[in-house]
Design a protein around this motif. Structure first.
Motif, PDB file in Angstrom:
ATOM      1  N   UNK A  66     -24.220   0.460  -0.922  1.00 61.79           N
ATOM      2  CA  UNK A  66     -25.200  -0.611  -0.784  1.00 61.79           C
ATOM      3  C   UNK A  66     -26.068  -0.652  -2.024  1.00 61.79           C
ATOM      4  N   UNK A  67     -26.087  -1.813  -2.678  1.00 61.95           N
ATOM      5  CA  UNK A  67     -26.893  -2.020  -3.881  1.00 61.95           C
ATOM      6  C   UNK A  67     -27.836  -3.190  -3.659  1.00 61.95           C
ATOM      7  N   UNK A  68     -29.012  -3.087  -4.258  1.00 60.13           N
ATOM      8  CA  UNK A  68     -29.988  -4.168  -4.230  1.00 60.13           C
ATOM      9  C   UNK A  68     -30.290  -4.568  -5.662  1.00 60.13           C
ATOM     10  N   UNK A  69     -30.498  -5.880  -5.888  1.00 60.83           N
ATOM     11  CA  UNK A  69     -30.850  -6.351  -7.222  1.00 60.83           C
ATOM     12  C   UNK A  69     -29.655  -6.369  -8.161  1.00 60.83           C
ATOM     13  N   UNK A  70     -29.949  -6.781  -9.404  1.00 59.21           N
ATOM     14  CA  UNK A  70     -28.897  -6.898 -10.408  1.00 59.21           C
ATOM     15  C   UNK A  70     -29.394  -6.387 -11.750  1.00 59.21           C
ATOM     16  N   UNK A  71     -28.442  -6.089 -12.610  1.00 60.43           N
ATOM     17  CA  UNK A  71     -28.781  -5.679 -13.964  1.00 60.43           C
ATOM     18  C   UNK A  71     -29.690  -4.470 -13.989  1.00 60.43           C
ATOM     19  N   UNK A  72     -30.741  -4.568 -14.817  1.00 66.04           N
ATOM     20  CA  UNK A  72     -31.669  -3.441 -14.956  1.00 66.04           C
ATOM     21  C   UNK A  72     -32.446  -3.173 -13.674  1.00 66.04           C
ATOM     22  N   UNK A  73     -32.508  -4.176 -12.792  1.00 71.66           N
ATOM     23  CA  UNK A  73     -33.251  -4.024 -11.537  1.00 71.66           C
ATOM     24  C   UNK A  73     -32.363  -3.508 -10.393  1.00 71.66           C
TER      25      UNK A  73
END
Length: 232
Positions: free
Chosen positions: A13-20
């Motif tokens: 489970x991942x939240x956000x994208x890129x550096x965030x």
């Protein structure tokens, strides 16, 4: 024979994208034995509640699968997933989420009404469930007239409305004093003895010590020792 009621495989489970981007879960493999009392423990912010929400189909993973009672739940559309949750999973959270204008019995009846139970059966079943959690005499009381432990027991009765085989609980004693916690744990252990599978997220070492199985989560991963170690 493998008799796991829940199996998670490569759960991410991942939240956000890129550096965030934040990795809340990083490839969880887990089995929950049918009839177990499993506690999920670990530091705050390391993925315990995220894991529980995915196991119960309340959120969708970035990757991986969850199988509940033989059904791979994230293959389902939203309607079918909601129907599975209604049949097989009861949820209890730290905050009781009771309707303040309704009595204890009416709060339980509301869950039965949503499930399509006939009105006469709603009242009969609500009375049965309140007796199960030791609150038969409080059926007419509103939440404001009940202690914290009593309110949580009403929430447990509501979660049992459709007689699900599985109860998922996120810090259900987190807002309770020690006496109320003991009340709730006595109810949960009784339900487990009757065959209910219970998965409980907790920070409490005392509660974890009463579980039959422990799952330790740290940094989004299952931490050694193995996730299904019997509690001493």
């Amino acid at each position: 024979m493998n008799d796991a009621i829940i199996t998670a495989s490569a759960l991410v489970k991942e939240y956000g994208r890129g550096a965030a981007r934040v990795e809340a879960l990083r490839g969880i493999d887990l089995q929950i034995p049918r009839g177990s009392f499993t506690c999920i423990v670990g530091p705050s912010g390391h993925g315990k509640s995220t894991l529980m929400h995915l196991l119960g189909g309340l959120d969708h993973p970035t990757g991986g699968t969850v199988t509940v009672d033989g059904e791979e739940i994230f293959r389902f559309g939203n309607r079918r997933l909601a129907a599975l949750r209604a049949r097989k999973i009861g949820f209890v959270f730290q905050f009781f989420n009771l309707l303040q204008s309704l009595s204890a019995a009416e709060n339980v009846e509301a869950a039965l009404m949503l499930a399509g139970a006939p009105e006469a059966r709603q009242k009969e079943r609500a009375a049965e469930l309140l007796a199960t959690v030791g609150l038969a005499e409080k059926a007419g009381a509103r939440p404001g007239q009940l202690s914290g432990g009593q309110q949580q027991r009403v929430a447990i009765a509501r979660a049992l409305a459709n007689d699900p085989p599985l109860l998922l609980m996120d810090e259900p004693t987190g807002n309770l004093d020690s006496a109320a916690e003991a009340e709730v744990m006595e109810v949960l252990e009784g339900l487990n003895r009757q065959g209910k599978t219970i998965i409980l997220v907790t920070h409490s070492a005392e509660i974890a010590a009463r579980a039959t199985h422990l799952v330790r989560v740290r940094d989004g991963r299952i931490e050694d020792p193995p996730p299904l170690q019997m509690a001493s």
